[in-house]
Design a protein around this motif. Structure first.
Motif, short mmCIF file in Angstrom:
data_model
loop_
_atom_site.label_atom_id
_atom_site.label_comp_id
_atom_site.label_asym_id
_atom_site.label_seq_id
_atom_site.Cartn_x
_atom_site.Cartn_y
_atom_site.Cartn_z
N ASP A 163 5.29 -20.58 -16.15
CA ASP A 163 5.18 -22.19 -17.83
C ASP A 163 5.73 -21.47 -19.26
OD1 ASP A 163 5.04 -24.53 -18.68
OD2 ASP A 163 2.88 -25.03 -18.05
N GLU A 164 6.91 -21.89 -19.09
CA GLU A 164 7.61 -22.13 -20.84
C GLU A 164 6.29 -22.38 -21.92
OE1 GLU A 164 11.81 -21.46 -21.06
OE2 GLU A 164 11.46 -20.00 -19.19
N ALA A 165 6.06 -23.67 -21.38
CA ALA A 165 5.32 -24.10 -22.12
C ALA A 165 3.85 -23.49 -22.83
CB ALA A 165 4.86 -25.59 -22.05
N VAL A 166 3.08 -22.62 -21.95
CA VAL A 166 2.22 -22.17 -22.14
C VAL A 166 2.30 -20.79 -22.81
CG1 VAL A 166 -0.09 -21.17 -20.66
CG2 VAL A 166 0.57 -22.70 -20.53
N PHE A 167 3.50 -19.72 -21.91
CA PHE A 167 3.41 -18.39 -22.51
C PHE A 167 4.84 -17.77 -23.04
CE2 PHE A 167 0.82 -19.16 -18.49
CZ PHE A 167 -0.08 -17.58 -18.95
N GLY A 168 5.65 -19.13 -23.44
CA GLY A 168 6.86 -19.18 -24.49
C GLY A 168 7.33 -17.97 -23.63
N VAL A 169 8.37 -17.09 -24.51
CA VAL A 169 9.45 -16.55 -23.77
C VAL A 169 9.34 -15.15 -23.14
CG1 VAL A 169 10.73 -16.47 -25.63
CG2 VAL A 169 9.37 -15.01 -25.90
N ASP A 170 7.26 -14.76 -22.67
CA ASP A 170 6.43 -14.43 -22.66
C ASP A 170 6.50 -14.66 -20.89
OD1 ASP A 170 6.08 -11.70 -22.44
OD2 ASP A 170 3.99 -12.04 -23.12
N ALA A 171 7.43 -16.19 -20.49
CA ALA A 171 6.40 -16.71 -19.38
C ALA A 171 7.38 -15.99 -17.95
CB ALA A 171 7.42 -17.76 -19.31
N GLY A 172 6.53 -15.56 -17.03
CA GLY A 172 7.31 -14.59 -15.75
C GLY A 172 5.61 -14.34 -14.64
N GLY A 173 7.13 -15.05 -14.02
CA GLY A 173 5.51 -14.54 -13.01
C GLY A 173 5.92 -14.66 -11.33
N PHE A 174 6.11 -13.46 -10.56
CA PHE A 174 6.97 -12.44 -9.74
C PHE A 174 5.84 -12.26 -8.89
CE2 PHE A 174 8.71 -10.98 -13.62
CZ PHE A 174 10.18 -12.05 -13.58
N MET A 175 6.32 -12.79 -7.31
CA MET A 175 5.13 -12.77 -6.35
C MET A 175 5.97 -11.89 -5.17
SD MET A 175 3.32 -15.13 -4.23
CE MET A 175 4.95 -16.01 -3.40
N GLU A 176 4.73 -10.47 -4.62
CA GLU A 176 5.27 -9.53 -3.26
C GLU A 176 4.70 -9.91 -2.33
OE1 GLU A 176 5.61 -5.70 -5.34
OE2 GLU A 176 7.25 -6.77 -5.75
N PRO A 177 4.51 -9.08 -1.68
CA PRO A 177 3.89 -8.76 -0.41
C PRO A 177 2.76 -7.89 -0.92
CG PRO A 177 5.66 -9.38 0.72
CD PRO A 177 5.81 -9.01 -1.13
N GLN B 141 0.31 -4.62 -0.60
CA GLN B 141 0.26 -3.26 0.24
C GLN B 141 -1.26 -4.16 1.40
OE1 GLN B 141 0.13 0.13 -1.41
NE2 GLN B 141 2.06 1.05 0.11
N GLY B 142 -1.40 -3.30 2.70
CA GLY B 142 -3.04 -3.96 3.20
C GLY B 142 -3.10 -4.91 3.23
N GLY B 143 -2.09 -6.39 2.48
CA GLY B 143 -1.88 -7.60 3.12
C GLY B 143 -2.02 -9.03 1.97
N GLY B 144 -1.79 -9.39 2.55
CA GLY B 144 -2.29 -10.65 0.68
C GLY B 144 -0.74 -10.70 -0.20
N HIS B 145 -0.80 -11.27 -1.07
CA HIS B 145 0.14 -11.16 -2.22
C HIS B 145 -0.44 -10.42 -4.12
CE1 HIS B 145 2.14 -13.36 0.52
NE2 HIS B 145 0.99 -14.04 0.96
N THR B 146 0.92 -9.91 -4.18
CA THR B 146 0.84 -9.06 -5.69
C THR B 146 1.55 -10.48 -6.64
OG1 THR B 146 0.16 -7.69 -5.09
CG2 THR B 146 1.22 -7.83 -7.33
N VAL B 147 0.38 -11.06 -7.50
CA VAL B 147 1.41 -11.60 -8.19
C VAL B 147 1.83 -11.19 -9.81
CG1 VAL B 147 1.95 -14.30 -10.09
CG2 VAL B 147 1.14 -13.48 -7.84
N TYR B 148 2.66 -10.99 -10.27
CA TYR B 148 2.89 -10.23 -11.44
C TYR B 148 3.69 -10.62 -12.35
CZ TYR B 148 6.34 -8.08 -9.44
OH TYR B 148 7.82 -8.13 -8.38
N THR B 149 3.48 -9.92 -13.75
CA THR B 149 4.08 -10.27 -14.83
C THR B 149 5.79 -9.11 -15.26
OG1 THR B 149 2.80 -9.36 -16.52
CG2 THR B 149 2.78 -11.15 -15.92
N THR B 150 6.57 -9.71 -16.27
CA THR B 150 7.51 -8.72 -16.50
C THR B 150 6.63 -7.52 -17.50
OG1 THR B 150 8.66 -10.46 -16.91
CG2 THR B 150 9.60 -8.34 -17.60
N GLY B 151 6.86 -6.11 -16.24
CA GLY B 151 6.25 -4.80 -17.02
C GLY B 151 5.54 -4.40 -16.30
N GLY B 152 4.63 -5.86 -14.99
CA GLY B 152 3.50 -4.98 -15.14
C GLY B 152 2.14 -5.54 -15.83
N ASP B 153 1.67 -5.71 -17.06
CA ASP B 153 0.87 -5.72 -17.83
C ASP B 153 -0.47 -6.47 -17.56
OD1 ASP B 153 2.40 -3.87 -19.42
OD2 ASP B 153 2.85 -6.06 -21.12
N TYR B 154 0.15 -7.59 -16.69
CA TYR B 154 -0.83 -9.03 -15.80
C TYR B 154 -0.59 -8.61 -14.49
CZ TYR B 154 -0.96 -9.33 -20.91
OH TYR B 154 -0.83 -8.93 -22.27
#
Length: 117
Positions: free
Chosen positions: A53-67, A69-82
């Protein structure tokens, strides 16, 4: 064609940096651990959408998802800071939230993901 190759190389380099940060963060305790009665994929997709949501996070908005390891999903930001690891724990879904530092951005991302529980 050259732009596509350069773009792919840049994304691969960023993923490598993010991966090492995430591995290092997982060696310690999560910033916050939360639980939900919703399905793993539903929670992960909601967090990904909220973090984009760019309205909330501005240019820092980014959310990526991948499976994860060991099941489930990881959602992360650009650079993996969060990032969050969203996994099934019996009848509940566990969300382990990691933040590289405790700042306003970490708290804002936490608030956004809390709406998905």
């Amino acid at each position: 064609m050259r732009k596509v190759v350069i773009g792919a190389l840049v994304l691969a380099a960023l993923a490598g940096c993010a991966g090492s940060k995430m591995k290092q963060a997982r060696a310690g305790a999560p910033y916050k651990t939360l639980a939900s009665d919703k399905a793993v994929l539903v929670v992960a997709q909601c967090i990904q959408f909220g973090w984009q949501d760019e309205a909330v996070f501005g240019v820092d908005a980014g959310g990526f998802m991948e499976p994860a390891q060991g099941g489930g999903h990881t959602v992360y930001t650009t650079g993996g800071d969060y990032f969050v690891d969203v996994r099934s724990a019996g009848a509940t879904t566990t969300v382990s939230y990691y933040a590289i530092e405790d700042n306003w951005a970490a708290k804002r991302r936490l608030a956004a993901l809390a709406t998905c529980l």
